[in-house]
Write a protein that holds these residues in place. Structure first.
Motif, PDB file in Angstrom:
ATOM      1  N   VAL A   1      97.367  21.959  46.303  1.00 53.14           N
ATOM      2  CA  VAL A   1      98.082  20.928  47.065  1.00 53.14           C
ATOM      3  C   VAL A   1      98.816  21.560  48.254  1.00 53.14           C
ATOM      4  CG1 VAL A   1      99.979  19.268  46.946  1.00 53.14           C
ATOM      5  CG2 VAL A   1      98.262  19.312  45.137  1.00 53.14           C
ATOM      6  N   LEU A   2      99.458  22.683  48.024  1.00 51.15           N
ATOM      7  CA  LEU A   2     100.166  23.361  49.116  1.00 51.15           C
ATOM      8  C   LEU A   2      99.196  23.846  50.190  1.00 51.15           C
ATOM      9  CD1 LEU A   2     102.795  25.353  47.031  1.00 51.15           C
ATOM     10  CD2 LEU A   2     103.242  23.399  48.544  1.00 51.15           C
ATOM     11  N   SER A   3      97.992  24.259  49.795  1.00 50.65           N
ATOM     12  CA  SER A   3      97.012  24.773  50.763  1.00 50.65           C
ATOM     13  C   SER A   3      96.440  23.678  51.649  1.00 50.65           C
ATOM     14  CB  SER A   3      95.876  25.503  50.047  1.00 50.65           C
ATOM     15  OG  SER A   3      94.983  24.585  49.444  1.00 50.65           O
TER      16      SER A   3
ATOM     17  N   ARG B   1     107.546  24.639  38.530  1.00 43.10           N
ATOM     18  CA  ARG B   1     108.796  24.495  37.780  1.00 43.10           C
ATOM     19  C   ARG B   1     109.003  23.062  37.281  1.00 43.10           C
ATOM     20  NH1 ARG B   1     113.545  22.705  39.874  1.00 43.10           N
ATOM     21  NH2 ARG B   1     112.862  22.965  42.020  1.00 43.10           N
ATOM     22  N   LEU B   2     108.435  22.077  37.995  1.00 43.06           N
ATOM     23  CA  LEU B   2     108.628  20.673  37.619  1.00 43.06           C
ATOM     24  C   LEU B   2     107.435  20.097  36.856  1.00 43.06           C
ATOM     25  CD1 LEU B   2     110.381  19.299  40.816  1.00 43.06           C
ATOM     26  CD2 LEU B   2     111.401  19.950  38.637  1.00 43.06           C
ATOM     27  N   ARG B   3     106.659  20.964  36.250  1.00 45.87           N
ATOM     28  CA  ARG B   3     105.456  20.525  35.544  1.00 45.87           C
ATOM     29  C   ARG B   3     105.741  19.421  34.535  1.00 45.87           C
ATOM     30  NH1 ARG B   3     102.855  22.163  30.691  1.00 45.87           N
ATOM     31  NH2 ARG B   3     100.633  21.620  30.744  1.00 45.87           N
ATOM     32  N   THR B   4     106.718  19.602  33.685  1.00 44.92           N
ATOM     33  CA  THR B   4     107.007  18.622  32.637  1.00 44.92           C
ATOM     34  C   THR B   4     107.346  17.261  33.234  1.00 44.92           C
ATOM     35  OG1 THR B   4     107.755  20.361  31.134  1.00 44.92           O
ATOM     36  CG2 THR B   4     108.501  18.115  30.655  1.00 44.92           C
ATOM     37  N   SER B   5     108.181  17.248  34.247  1.00 39.13           N
ATOM     38  CA  SER B   5     108.564  15.992  34.881  1.00 39.13           C
ATOM     39  C   SER B   5     107.386  15.366  35.621  1.00 39.13           C
ATOM     40  CB  SER B   5     109.733  16.227  35.836  1.00 39.13           C
ATOM     41  OG  SER B   5     110.146  15.012  36.411  1.00 39.13           O
ATOM     42  N   PHE B   6     106.580  16.187  36.291  1.00 30.55           N
ATOM     43  CA  PHE B   6     105.398  15.690  36.992  1.00 30.55           C
ATOM     44  C   PHE B   6     104.448  15.013  36.002  1.00 30.55           C
ATOM     45  CE2 PHE B   6     101.042  16.069  38.421  1.00 30.55           C
ATOM     46  CZ  PHE B   6     101.103  15.629  39.730  1.00 30.55           C
ATOM     47  N   LEU B   7     104.190  15.681  34.876  1.00 33.26           N
ATOM     48  CA  LEU B   7     103.281  15.122  33.879  1.00 33.26           C
ATOM     49  C   LEU B   7     103.817  13.816  33.304  1.00 33.26           C
ATOM     50  CD1 LEU B   7     102.137  18.375  32.052  1.00 33.26           C
ATOM     51  CD2 LEU B   7     100.931  17.096  33.841  1.00 33.26           C
ATOM     52  N   ALA B   8     105.122  13.729  33.098  1.00 32.38           N
ATOM     53  CA  ALA B   8     105.723  12.481  32.621  1.00 32.38           C
ATOM     54  C   ALA B   8     105.542  11.372  33.659  1.00 32.38           C
ATOM     55  CB  ALA B   8     107.200  12.694  32.299  1.00 32.38           C
TER      56      ALA B   8
ATOM     57  N   GLN C   1      92.269  19.618  34.025  1.00 30.57           N
ATOM     58  CA  GLN C   1      92.735  20.777  33.255  1.00 30.57           C
ATOM     59  C   GLN C   1      94.222  21.039  33.509  1.00 30.57           C
ATOM     60  OE1 GLN C   1      90.801  21.950  30.954  1.00 30.57           O
ATOM     61  NE2 GLN C   1      92.225  23.502  30.257  1.00 30.57           N
ATOM     62  N   ALA C   2      94.710  20.663  34.710  1.00 34.39           N
ATOM     63  CA  ALA C   2      96.125  20.882  35.046  1.00 34.39           C
ATOM     64  C   ALA C   2      97.046  20.038  34.181  1.00 34.39           C
ATOM     65  CB  ALA C   2      96.363  20.577  36.525  1.00 34.39           C
TER      66      ALA C   2
ATOM     67  N   ALA D   1      98.543  27.250  33.435  1.00 38.06           N
ATOM     68  CA  ALA D   1      97.924  28.066  34.487  1.00 38.06           C
ATOM     69  C   ALA D   1      97.109  27.189  35.433  1.00 38.06           C
ATOM     70  CB  ALA D   1      97.046  29.149  33.876  1.00 38.06           C
ATOM     71  N   ALA D   2      96.428  26.194  34.894  1.00 39.36           N
ATOM     72  CA  ALA D   2      95.676  25.268  35.743  1.00 39.36           C
ATOM     73  C   ALA D   2      96.619  24.416  36.579  1.00 39.36           C
ATOM     74  CB  ALA D   2      94.761  24.393  34.889  1.00 39.36           C
ATOM     75  N   PHE D   3      97.800  24.103  36.028  1.00 36.23           N
ATOM     76  CA  PHE D   3      98.786  23.348  36.814  1.00 36.23           C
ATOM     77  C   PHE D   3      99.273  24.204  37.983  1.00 36.23           C
ATOM     78  CE2 PHE D   3     102.933  21.608  37.914  1.00 36.23           C
ATOM     79  CZ  PHE D   3     102.620  20.263  38.051  1.00 36.23           C
ATOM     80  N   ASP D   4      99.503  25.486  37.742  1.00 35.74           N
ATOM     81  CA  ASP D   4      99.883  26.391  38.837  1.00 35.74           C
ATOM     82  C   ASP D   4      98.822  26.374  39.936  1.00 35.74           C
ATOM     83  OD1 ASP D   4     102.067  27.077  37.279  1.00 35.74           O
ATOM     84  OD2 ASP D   4     101.313  29.070  36.755  1.00 35.74           O
TER      85      ASP D   4
END
Length: 175
Positions: A55-57, A10-17, A40-41, A46-49
């Motif tokens: 990371v969670l694993s 959900r925070l992909r955009t902020s993470f990438l920034a 690729q993430a 999808a790669a970001f997911d």
């Protein structure tokens, strides 16, 4: 009010920034977690997911390590609303290398959010989590020249131990 949360797509955009900010910051070395992002993430949702799931694993002690020396680690993102402010890493155990540099807990605040007390709050928030993992004292390290990080650690009860290869080492109680 900022708080630690599990990494989330959900925070992909902020993470990438934040990644862009870290890469453009000439004053601090690039945090390892930025270089560890699957390339690729950075371009494919999808790669970001998949990156977030990886990371969670890493919390699972049964997951095969991606490189030698990687120990089970709880990664959290420090967020305020939809803004990723920083990243916390709580390593569940130490290797000889982590005993010298890295320690149990690491934290990074994105450049645009520095000098606002986030690092101090992030370390404070990580201590009960470390305690829940059975860590009674957390080893926290920083560059000896990083006065701000030394203050963060000391303000959280860190007791200076020594300096190894330019890294100050502190024991911080987790209770």
């Amino acid at each position: 009010m900022p708080k630690p949360i599990d990494p989330t797509a959900r925070l992909r955009t902020s993470f990438l920034a934040a990644v862009v900010e870290f890469r453009e910051d000439p004053d601090y070395p690039l945090p390892w977690f930025v270089t560890d992002v699957d390339p690729q993430a950075l371009v494919d949702p999808a790669a970001f997911d998949a990156y977030v799931e990886r990371v969670l694993s890493e919390r699972d002690g049964d997951a095969p390590p991606r490189w030698e020396g990687l120990v089970p680690m709880t990664t959290l993102w420090w967020v305020d609303g939809e803004q990723m402010i920083g990243r916390l890493a709580i390593r569940h155990r130490l290797t000889p290398s982590l005993e010298q540099s890295g320690g149990h807990i690491g934290y990074d605040v994105r450049p645009s959010a520095r000098r606002r007390g986030h690092a101090r709050a992030m370390l404070a928030a990580s201590l009960p989590i470390a305690a829940s993992l059975g860590i009674t004292e957390a080893l926290v390290t920083c560059n000896g020249t990083n006065v701000a990080s030394r203050r963060v650690i000391e303000s959280n009860g860190g007791q200076y131990v020594d300096t190894v290869d330019g890294k100050h080492r502190y024991w911080v109680p987790t209770f």
